[in-house]
Design a protein around this motif. Sequence first.
Motif, PDB file in Angstrom:
ATOM      1  N   VAL A  86      13.827  15.057  34.752  1.00  0.00           N
ATOM      2  CA  VAL A  86      14.510  13.775  34.545  1.00  0.00           C
ATOM      3  C   VAL A  86      15.256  13.736  33.215  1.00  0.00           C
ATOM      4  O   VAL A  86      15.882  12.727  32.889  1.00  0.00           O
ATOM      5  N   VAL A 126       6.709  25.140  39.788  1.00  0.00           N
ATOM      6  CA  VAL A 126       7.657  26.192  39.416  1.00  0.00           C
ATOM      7  C   VAL A 126       7.660  27.287  40.484  1.00  0.00           C
ATOM      8  O   VAL A 126       8.719  27.753  40.923  1.00  0.00           O
ATOM      9  N   THR A 152      11.474  22.344  28.862  1.00  0.00           N
ATOM     10  CA  THR A 152      10.310  21.472  28.658  1.00  0.00           C
ATOM     11  C   THR A 152       9.003  22.248  28.610  1.00  0.00           C
ATOM     12  O   THR A 152       8.113  21.911  27.854  1.00  0.00           O
ATOM     13  N   CYS A 318       7.119  11.325  36.331  1.00  0.00           N
ATOM     14  CA  CYS A 318       8.590  11.432  36.399  1.00  0.00           C
ATOM     15  C   CYS A 318       9.102  11.161  37.799  1.00  0.00           C
ATOM     16  O   CYS A 318      10.280  10.869  37.976  1.00  0.00           O
ATOM     17  N   ARG A 322       8.326   6.866  34.855  1.00  0.00           N
ATOM     18  CA  ARG A 322       8.992   7.568  33.750  1.00  0.00           C
ATOM     19  C   ARG A 322      10.474   7.809  34.062  1.00  0.00           C
ATOM     20  O   ARG A 322      11.285   7.968  33.166  1.00  0.00           O
TER      21      ARG A 322
HETATM   22  S1  BJ8 Z   1       3.889  23.155  34.033  1.00  0.00           S
HETATM   23  S2  BJ8 Z   1       6.889  22.278  35.579  1.00  0.00           S
HETATM   24  S3  BJ8 Z   1       4.095  20.104  35.852  1.00  0.00           S
HETATM   25  S4  BJ8 Z   1       5.758  20.455  32.717  1.00  0.00           S
HETATM   26  S5  BJ8 Z   1      10.291  16.263  34.982  1.00  0.00           S
HETATM   27  S6  BJ8 Z   1       7.144  15.884  33.380  1.00  0.00           S
HETATM   28  S7  BJ8 Z   1       9.294  18.469  32.397  1.00  0.00           S
HETATM   29  S8  BJ8 Z   1      10.237  15.166  31.702  1.00  0.00           S
HETATM   30  S9  BJ8 Z   1       7.496  18.754  35.539  1.00  0.00           S
HETATM   31 FE1  BJ8 Z   1       6.146  20.278  34.909  1.00  0.00          FE
HETATM   32 FE2  BJ8 Z   1       3.889  20.919  33.787  1.00  0.00          FE
HETATM   33 FE3  BJ8 Z   1       5.965  22.524  33.585  1.00  0.00          FE
HETATM   34 FE4  BJ8 Z   1       4.703  22.256  35.892  1.00  0.00          FE
HETATM   35 FE5  BJ8 Z   1       8.457  16.543  31.684  1.00  0.00          FE
HETATM   36 FE6  BJ8 Z   1      10.804  16.920  32.940  1.00  0.00          FE
HETATM   37 FE7  BJ8 Z   1       9.185  14.972  33.618  1.00  0.00          FE
HETATM   38 FE8  BJ8 Z   1       8.512  17.449  34.179  1.00  0.00          FE
END
Ligand code: BJ8
Length: 433
Positions: A86, A126, A152, A318, A322
């Motif tokens: 996001v 992923v 991220t 997200c 979020r």
């Molecule tokens: S290990 S892929 S679940 S961070 S979409 S929450 S990155 S602001 S998905 Fe993820 Fe863990 Fe990595 Fe897996 Fe943040 Fe972007 Fe939101 Fe996200």
Amino acid sequence: MKMEIKHFEVKSYPEMWKSLGMDVGRFEKMRCVLGDIYQTTYLTQENRPEAMDYFNWIVSEIHGGRIAEILDAKKQKRPVVGTFCVFIPEEIVIAAGGVCVGLCGGSQGPVPDAEKVLPRNICPMVKSSYGFKIAKVCPYFQAVDFIYGETTCDAKKKTWELLDKEVPTYVMEIPQMKRMRDRTLWMEEVKDFKAKIEEITAKEISFDALFKAITIINEKRSALQRLTSLRYHNPSPISGKDALLIEQISFFDEPVRFTQKVNELCDELDGRIRNGISAMPESSVRIMVSGTPMAMPNWKIHNIIESSGGIVVNEESCIGTRYFKDLIDENSNNMDEMLLKLTERYMKIDCSCFTPNNDRIEQILKEYGDSNAKGILHYSLQFCHTYNIEAVKIKDACDKQGIPFLSIESDYSPEDIGQLRTRVEAFIEQVKV
Ligand code: BJ8
């Protein structure tokens, strides 16, 4: 009242899929499985709002109708951009006349494909996403012109390097702190993103086009805010599963049509509240879910909660609040000001990749209070270190306030469903008393 759908089917478009270079034989099987799962997970629900028909239709056309729209956009030389986070400013893609689609994988199906290349002990989202591409079993992945990834987390960041061999993949650097110098870095990244989109389309994005795109996405986020506030009514007029589905669809549907359909649904929910109609029995225990995003078709936790005497009334995620809790301030006089306001809005995203990330804890407590929830279930995808570790601080904050809290870690396989159900049922019993 049950929906009048006898046999649900995700529609088949083998010719279109062939033209996209997909593994059609394998994808046919996945299509049938998705239809069956949707039927048993969604269409067996009692008392669904009638306006959910649109979202049923979207699922039935998920691999056809929407793909045809995207291919039309490509024919018109409009850019089609795939994203996984996001943080990627979709307003800039829309301003360029493009289409932005979320590509996060939520299915176990292609995980074994990914595990032939990637380590097994990384996040299933992923692996699922990468597997969809290398196995050629996602029409969205096949249709996009290019991908925009981000930095991220380590699993994503390094996977983009491999994904770039399959499809052009660019990467935005997301700061990991929120100091002034980090905001400056993010602003530069936003400007670079805009410049890259302009380079690809060979057209400069005008002030008016970006302004219009900001209003389109603000309206979309506002409609999702409205839906969320209706869920906060006790009893809720819509199930958590249905709300999650809508949040998932928000990442690939055409935004203006989507907004209109969410608002039509909200009108119906307003009426349901006036008439005292609830989605689930009034005794259902109100649970807020917080944590990592649940990409389609990851309905596992909601399904367990809502078949164990609970109802999910909020997703602090997200694919949840979020994504839509903050809007961009629309009052700007020039492009620089508008980009600054866009940047400021995006820097409010409280992903666990940030340190410190106390804003997220405050936000969780606020949403817990607003949603009239009775307990918080923290959900982390397996091997997501930042969310898993941040759950410790959230538990502390909940303990201090006497909020029932359960933290679970899971992947996309069905193997842990029995064990999760036992834990969720025990949690619901604990919350009830
Ligand atoms: S290990 S892929 S679940 S961070 S979409 S929450 S990155 S602001 S998905 Fe993820 Fe863990 Fe990595 Fe897996 Fe943040 Fe972007 Fe939101 Fe996200």
